[in-house]
Scaffold this motif. Structure first.
Motif, PDB file in Angstrom:
ATOM      1  N   LEU A 185      13.690  -4.645  51.123  1.00 16.41           N
ATOM      2  CA  LEU A 185      12.971  -5.474  50.159  1.00 16.41           C
ATOM      3  C   LEU A 185      12.391  -4.664  49.001  1.00 16.41           C
ATOM      4  O   LEU A 185      12.492  -5.085  47.840  1.00 16.41           O
ATOM      5  CB  LEU A 185      11.851  -6.249  50.869  1.00 16.41           C
ATOM      6  CG  LEU A 185      11.032  -7.193  49.999  1.00 16.41           C
ATOM      7  CD1 LEU A 185      11.914  -8.298  49.426  1.00 16.41           C
ATOM      8  CD2 LEU A 185       9.882  -7.783  50.806  1.00 16.41           C
ATOM      9  N   VAL A 186      11.814  -3.506  49.287  1.00 22.10           N
ATOM     10  CA  VAL A 186      11.214  -2.688  48.225  1.00 22.10           C
ATOM     11  C   VAL A 186      12.274  -2.264  47.217  1.00 22.10           C
ATOM     12  O   VAL A 186      12.054  -2.337  45.999  1.00 22.10           O
ATOM     13  CB  VAL A 186      10.485  -1.453  48.824  1.00 22.10           C
ATOM     14  CG1 VAL A 186      10.032  -0.498  47.737  1.00 22.10           C
ATOM     15  CG2 VAL A 186       9.310  -1.885  49.683  1.00 22.10           C
ATOM     16  N   VAL A 187      13.414  -1.838  47.699  1.00 28.97           N
ATOM     17  CA  VAL A 187      14.494  -1.402  46.809  1.00 28.97           C
ATOM     18  C   VAL A 187      14.997  -2.577  45.978  1.00 28.97           C
ATOM     19  O   VAL A 187      15.179  -2.461  44.758  1.00 28.97           O
ATOM     20  CB  VAL A 187      15.642  -0.752  47.615  1.00 28.97           C
ATOM     21  CG1 VAL A 187      16.808  -0.400  46.718  1.00 28.97           C
ATOM     22  CG2 VAL A 187      15.141   0.477  48.348  1.00 28.97           C
ATOM     23  N   ASP A 188      15.221  -3.721  46.613  1.00 25.33           N
ATOM     24  CA  ASP A 188      15.695  -4.898  45.881  1.00 25.33           C
ATOM     25  C   ASP A 188      14.700  -5.315  44.798  1.00 25.33           C
ATOM     26  O   ASP A 188      15.099  -5.592  43.665  1.00 25.33           O
ATOM     27  CB  ASP A 188      15.919  -6.073  46.843  1.00 25.33           C
ATOM     28  CG  ASP A 188      17.218  -5.976  47.623  1.00 25.33           C
ATOM     29  OD1 ASP A 188      18.003  -5.026  47.389  1.00 25.33           O
ATOM     30  OD2 ASP A 188      17.448  -6.847  48.479  1.00 25.33           O
ATOM     31  N   LEU A 189      13.419  -5.360  45.129  1.00 26.56           N
ATOM     32  CA  LEU A 189      12.415  -5.775  44.151  1.00 26.56           C
ATOM     33  C   LEU A 189      12.270  -4.759  43.019  1.00 26.56           C
ATOM     34  O   LEU A 189      12.056  -5.139  41.860  1.00 26.56           O
ATOM     35  CB  LEU A 189      11.077  -6.026  44.835  1.00 26.56           C
ATOM     36  CG  LEU A 189      11.053  -7.234  45.781  1.00 26.56           C
ATOM     37  CD1 LEU A 189       9.690  -7.363  46.441  1.00 26.56           C
ATOM     38  CD2 LEU A 189      11.448  -8.514  45.074  1.00 26.56           C
ATOM     39  N   THR A 190      12.406  -3.474  43.332  1.00 29.18           N
ATOM     40  CA  THR A 190      12.351  -2.455  42.290  1.00 29.18           C
ATOM     41  C   THR A 190      13.539  -2.600  41.339  1.00 29.18           C
ATOM     42  O   THR A 190      13.383  -2.493  40.116  1.00 29.18           O
ATOM     43  CB  THR A 190      12.307  -1.044  42.903  1.00 29.18           C
ATOM     44  OG1 THR A 190      11.160  -0.955  43.752  1.00 29.18           O
ATOM     45  CG2 THR A 190      12.223   0.026  41.834  1.00 29.18           C
ATOM     46  N   LEU A 191      14.710  -2.862  41.888  1.00 26.39           N
ATOM     47  CA  LEU A 191      15.879  -3.081  41.033  1.00 26.39           C
ATOM     48  C   LEU A 191      15.663  -4.291  40.130  1.00 26.39           C
ATOM     49  O   LEU A 191      15.912  -4.220  38.924  1.00 26.39           O
ATOM     50  CB  LEU A 191      17.151  -3.281  41.868  1.00 26.39           C
ATOM     51  CG  LEU A 191      18.395  -3.638  41.050  1.00 26.39           C
ATOM     52  CD1 LEU A 191      18.780  -2.493  40.119  1.00 26.39           C
ATOM     53  CD2 LEU A 191      19.541  -4.021  41.955  1.00 26.39           C
ATOM     54  N   LEU A 192      15.183  -5.377  40.686  1.00 25.80           N
ATOM     55  CA  LEU A 192      14.953  -6.580  39.877  1.00 25.80           C
ATOM     56  C   LEU A 192      13.905  -6.326  38.794  1.00 25.80           C
ATOM     57  O   LEU A 192      14.032  -6.833  37.670  1.00 25.80           O
ATOM     58  CB  LEU A 192      14.543  -7.747  40.776  1.00 25.80           C
ATOM     59  CG  LEU A 192      15.644  -8.246  41.714  1.00 25.80           C
ATOM     60  CD1 LEU A 192      15.098  -9.302  42.669  1.00 25.80           C
ATOM     61  CD2 LEU A 192      16.832  -8.786  40.929  1.00 25.80           C
ATOM     62  N   THR A 193      12.904  -5.521  39.099  1.00 28.00           N
ATOM     63  CA  THR A 193      11.892  -5.148  38.106  1.00 28.00           C
ATOM     64  C   THR A 193      12.538  -4.353  36.984  1.00 28.00           C
ATOM     65  O   THR A 193      12.295  -4.612  35.798  1.00 28.00           O
ATOM     66  CB  THR A 193      10.766  -4.337  38.765  1.00 28.00           C
ATOM     67  OG1 THR A 193      10.153  -5.124  39.790  1.00 28.00           O
ATOM     68  CG2 THR A 193       9.708  -3.925  37.753  1.00 28.00           C
TER      69      THR A 193
END
Length: 161
Positions: free
Chosen positions: A18-26
């Protein structure tokens, strides 16, 4: 021999968490939000532009810090990238170095611009600093665009390929 990749990630369906996915989306949304804030300045809404830029800088910084903590908890970047294709390991590591270098420079310049602009806001803007502010803002925007593209490439190399 590695296990077959499972594509059941929480947001984007990859091996990433989740952290990686949200960082990418950011990272992907940052240039879009920045561009929207630029349009506000043209419409003489500098107050909203300022708030958007400060909020965006804060959100992006928090996302990067969360990702850094996640990477360290997983054993470092080597462990994080170990699930990618071994044939691309050297290229992935080199590309990661470029991505991180540009990201750090972009965020440092952006933070300095935000600090300098905030201290002048309401006093000297627009003024002699406006040209510097505009040029530096476009430089930061270019860095955000590069970070979005390179973050996407890193994500594919590390969690999709």
């Amino acid at each position: 021999m590695r296990d077959a990749p499972c594509h059941d990630g929480p947001v984007l369906g990859s091996r990433a968490d989740l952290v990686v996915d949200l960082t990418l989306l950011t990272n992907l949304s940052a240039p879009l939000v920045a561009a929207a804030s630029f349009r506000l300045v043209r419409r003489r809404r500098a107050d909203i532009h300022r708030r958007m830029q400060l909020a965006l800088l804060a959100v992006c910084t928090l996302a990067v810090v969360a990702l850094e903590v996640r990477i360290r908890m997983s054993g470092g970047s080597g462990a994080f990238l170990s699930h990618g294709p071994t044939a691309w390991a050297r290229t992935t590591r080199a590309f990661l170095g470029v991505h991180i270098t540009v990201a750090v420079l972009t965020y440092a310049v952006w933070a300095r611009l935000a600090f300098r602009s905030s201290s002048r806001y309401g006093k000297a803007l627009p003024g002699s600093f406006s040209t510097t502010h505009r040029r530096t803002g476009w430089l930061v925007f270019a860095g955000l665009c590069f970070n979005a593209v390179s973050a996407c490439a890193m994500y594919v190399l590390a969690f999709v390929a």
